[in-house]
Design a protein around this motif. Sequence first.
Motif, mmCIF file in Angstrom:
data_model
loop_
_atom_site.group_PDB
_atom_site.id
_atom_site.type_symbol
_atom_site.label_atom_id
_atom_site.label_comp_id
_atom_site.label_asym_id
_atom_site.label_seq_id
_atom_site.Cartn_x
_atom_site.Cartn_y
_atom_site.Cartn_z
ATOM 1 N N LEU A 264 -6.715 -5.557 5.085
ATOM 2 C CA LEU A 264 -5.565 -4.902 4.466
ATOM 3 C C LEU A 264 -4.886 -3.926 5.417
ATOM 4 N N GLY A 265 -5.648 -3.390 6.366
ATOM 5 C CA GLY A 265 -5.067 -2.463 7.312
ATOM 6 C C GLY A 265 -5.108 -1.021 6.853
ATOM 7 N N TYR A 266 -5.642 -0.758 5.651
ATOM 8 C CA TYR A 266 -5.766 0.606 5.133
ATOM 9 C C TYR A 266 -6.909 0.623 4.138
ATOM 10 N N ASP A 267 -7.243 1.816 3.673
ATOM 11 C CA ASP A 267 -8.367 1.965 2.748
ATOM 12 C C ASP A 267 -8.173 1.098 1.513
ATOM 13 N N ALA A 268 -9.294 0.520 1.025
ATOM 14 C CA ALA A 268 -9.206 -0.395 -0.112
ATOM 15 C C ALA A 268 -8.602 0.278 -1.331
ATOM 16 N N ALA A 269 -8.915 1.566 -1.539
ATOM 17 C CA ALA A 269 -8.376 2.266 -2.705
ATOM 18 C C ALA A 269 -6.861 2.376 -2.634
ATOM 19 N N ALA A 270 -6.320 2.468 -1.426
ATOM 20 C CA ALA A 270 -4.869 2.580 -1.265
ATOM 21 C C ALA A 270 -4.152 1.274 -1.572
ATOM 22 N N ALA A 271 -4.909 0.163 -1.645
ATOM 23 C CA ALA A 271 -4.286 -1.134 -1.918
ATOM 24 C C ALA A 271 -4.025 -1.360 -3.395
ATOM 25 N N LEU A 272 -4.645 -0.581 -4.259
ATOM 26 C CA LEU A 272 -4.521 -0.803 -5.695
ATOM 27 C C LEU A 272 -3.066 -0.649 -6.126
ATOM 28 N N GLY A 273 -2.584 -1.635 -6.878
ATOM 29 C CA GLY A 273 -1.218 -1.623 -7.375
ATOM 30 C C GLY A 273 -0.212 -2.255 -6.440
ATOM 31 N N ARG A 274 -0.597 -2.594 -5.220
ATOM 32 C CA ARG A 274 0.340 -3.195 -4.264
ATOM 33 C C ARG A 274 0.564 -4.673 -4.573
ATOM 34 N N ASP A 275 1.661 -5.198 -4.063
ATOM 35 C CA ASP A 275 1.972 -6.614 -4.218
ATOM 36 C C ASP A 275 0.994 -7.429 -3.376
ATOM 37 N N ALA A 276 0.298 -8.367 -4.010
ATOM 38 C CA ALA A 276 -0.750 -9.120 -3.318
ATOM 39 C C ALA A 276 -0.195 -9.979 -2.200
ATOM 40 N N ALA A 277 0.993 -10.547 -2.392
ATOM 41 C CA ALA A 277 1.567 -11.429 -1.376
ATOM 42 C C ALA A 277 1.826 -10.680 -0.078
ATOM 43 N N ARG A 278 2.118 -9.394 -0.169
ATOM 44 C CA ARG A 278 2.370 -8.596 1.028
ATOM 45 C C ARG A 278 1.099 -7.969 1.581
ATOM 46 N N ALA A 279 0.166 -7.675 0.705
ATOM 47 C CA ALA A 279 -1.041 -6.962 1.139
ATOM 48 C C ALA A 279 -2.119 -7.886 1.685
ATOM 49 N N ILE A 280 -2.224 -9.121 1.137
ATOM 50 C CA ILE A 280 -3.337 -10.013 1.478
ATOM 51 C C ILE A 280 -2.838 -11.150 2.362
ATOM 52 N N PRO A 281 -3.318 -11.243 3.596
ATOM 53 C CA PRO A 281 -2.943 -12.379 4.455
ATOM 54 C C PRO A 281 -3.408 -13.700 3.847
ATOM 55 N N GLY A 282 -2.535 -14.699 3.878
ATOM 56 C CA GLY A 282 -2.906 -16.015 3.359
ATOM 57 C C GLY A 282 -2.737 -16.174 1.878
ATOM 58 N N TYR A 283 -2.233 -15.139 1.187
ATOM 59 C CA TYR A 283 -2.007 -15.230 -0.263
ATOM 60 C C TYR A 283 -0.513 -15.110 -0.509
ATOM 61 N N PRO A 284 0.098 -15.987 -1.347
ATOM 62 C CA PRO A 284 -0.538 -17.016 -2.190
ATOM 63 C C PRO A 284 -0.512 -18.409 -1.581
ATOM 64 N N THR A 285 -0.539 -18.513 -0.215
ATOM 65 C CA THR A 285 -0.539 -19.834 0.413
ATOM 66 C C THR A 285 -1.712 -20.670 -0.077
ATOM 67 N N ALA A 286 -2.893 -20.030 -0.154
ATOM 68 C CA ALA A 286 -4.081 -20.728 -0.662
ATOM 69 C C ALA A 286 -4.034 -20.745 -2.184
ATOM 70 N N VAL A 287 -4.064 -21.939 -2.776
ATOM 71 C CA VAL A 287 -4.035 -22.070 -4.229
ATOM 72 C C VAL A 287 -5.461 -22.051 -4.750
#
Length: 560
Positions: A264-287
């Motif tokens: 994610l590039g930052y603390d896991a707690a800071a990821a809460l509420g973020r858009d998954a498509a921008r925060a997680i590499p490869g998502y939602p490419t992988a179904v």
Amino acid sequence: MSGLLIIAAVTTIVAWLAYRQRPKPGAMWLAAMLVAVAWWTALYALELPIQRMATRRPFMKLQWLASLTIPVLWLLFALEYTGRDRYVTRRSVAALLVVPAVVFGFVATFEHHTLVYQDPQIVEQGGTYVVDHVFGPLFYLGVGYAYLIVLVGSLLFVSLIFDRSPTHRRQSVALLAAVLAPWLGNLVHVLDVPMVALDPTPIAFMVTGVASYVALDELELFEAVPVPDHIARDVVVEGMTDPVVVVDERNRVVDANSAASTVLGYDAAAALGRDAARAIPGYPTAVDGDNETVAVETAQGRRFFDVTVSAVTNSSGSRIGRVVTMRDVTERTHDEQRLDVLNRVLRHNLRNEMNIVAACAEELSGRVDDDDRELVETIRERANDVATLGDTARRIETLLESADESALEPLETMLSRVLERGRNQYPSATFESTWTTEQEVVYCPRTLQPVVWSLLENAAVNGDATVTVFVTPGTDGYVSVTVADDGPAIPEREREVLKSGTETPLDHTSGLGLWLAVWGVRSIGGTIDFEGEAETGNAITLHVPCEAEKPATAESQVAN
């Protein structure tokens, strides 16, 4: 009186049974609580016959000691038993005992003030001597605190009633009955319900003793300790080195483990509420259910991850989110890249160089005298052998990439092709086949054809060899295809290498042909057996999955 003493005795025995379960979670606290219950009941039994208030006061005060500590012991037991033992510390225990200590300080001197009892007197009701009094403010403070602590501890067990384990549900019901029955009796006493002369609390402790015994002995209380969800998460999810992220139906990150900060590039707690498509590499490419390999720039450089997306469903089967798991496959990816380079060099460059060597040897054979021609011929043969290794490696790669268990073809058709090819390519060898399939057409994966050909080719290189293919029906949807020849037996050491699947500088095979057979048959869910005798030759048996149909059905399938 005698009945109360029996209750105290029973509870003491159950307390001993709980004490023997140490150091299992909660055993010590449950034993201490049951000892306090027995203490309260026994003192109340001894107090009842006393008619003088001065003599009765010490018994009343000592009962308060039990009534104030039982709720605290119940909560400590509930916390430790349900896996929340991190809250059971010296500091927390001391904090829980502050209110009981203050209240008991006033109880110990209640004859000198009216904060606990107001004008207590002994009166006779129905032949029993009881204390008639009006409760003071500190009485309600102590009772209210006790009820609150009992409620909190009970709620921890109420949550287990909805646990998936029926054992945990029954345990919770028994323990709740053990603690709630006397407190309902105490509520009757506090509310001063008419027609009830005695304090029913100690009497209700009979339920506590029986229910605790049932939980300990019949329901194996300390043998099947529940593991709550938060502990499972801490141990399993937080302990994983692979990043795990939970996404809701709005594609928002709702949870992530500590390892997720790597991608994610930052603390896991800071990821809460973020858009998954921008925060997680490869998502939602992988179904859902698929893997997608992505490259991620991290503090350790570029890393490669296999991204797997799994659906999270509720009890009705409706999807309520997704779990994204990212497995670090950097080392595997680097190994694959190195193997690709080495494979290309061995298959392409080396083969081309060996063809040049063979051509030069061919040209040189006409310019040397007879004494040197044999050496030139050896050079040409060895160069061709090395070039053939490159061809076999390419065949293996193609075979494994195209292996498909669902692509079926009649076994007889495939064997007819390879036998005809063998007769044309090796005219000095003899090829035969023997069938024992009881008039059924057998369908096998198409990958079997190049596997059988590699065995026939390996046997036919021995000049005028006789090669026989035996087809025998197996069980549970398998068929056995045996390729037998009368050539030199495969050395035992080489057969062991093929079985183990690993070569060493000392233990290795003489080529890639047999490896093609081993890897090919495994790719379609089959197995391979090697037998060899110096007098009779070799017998290599392939056990492969198949489908058998009646002739009419089989012909229609071929036509289709």
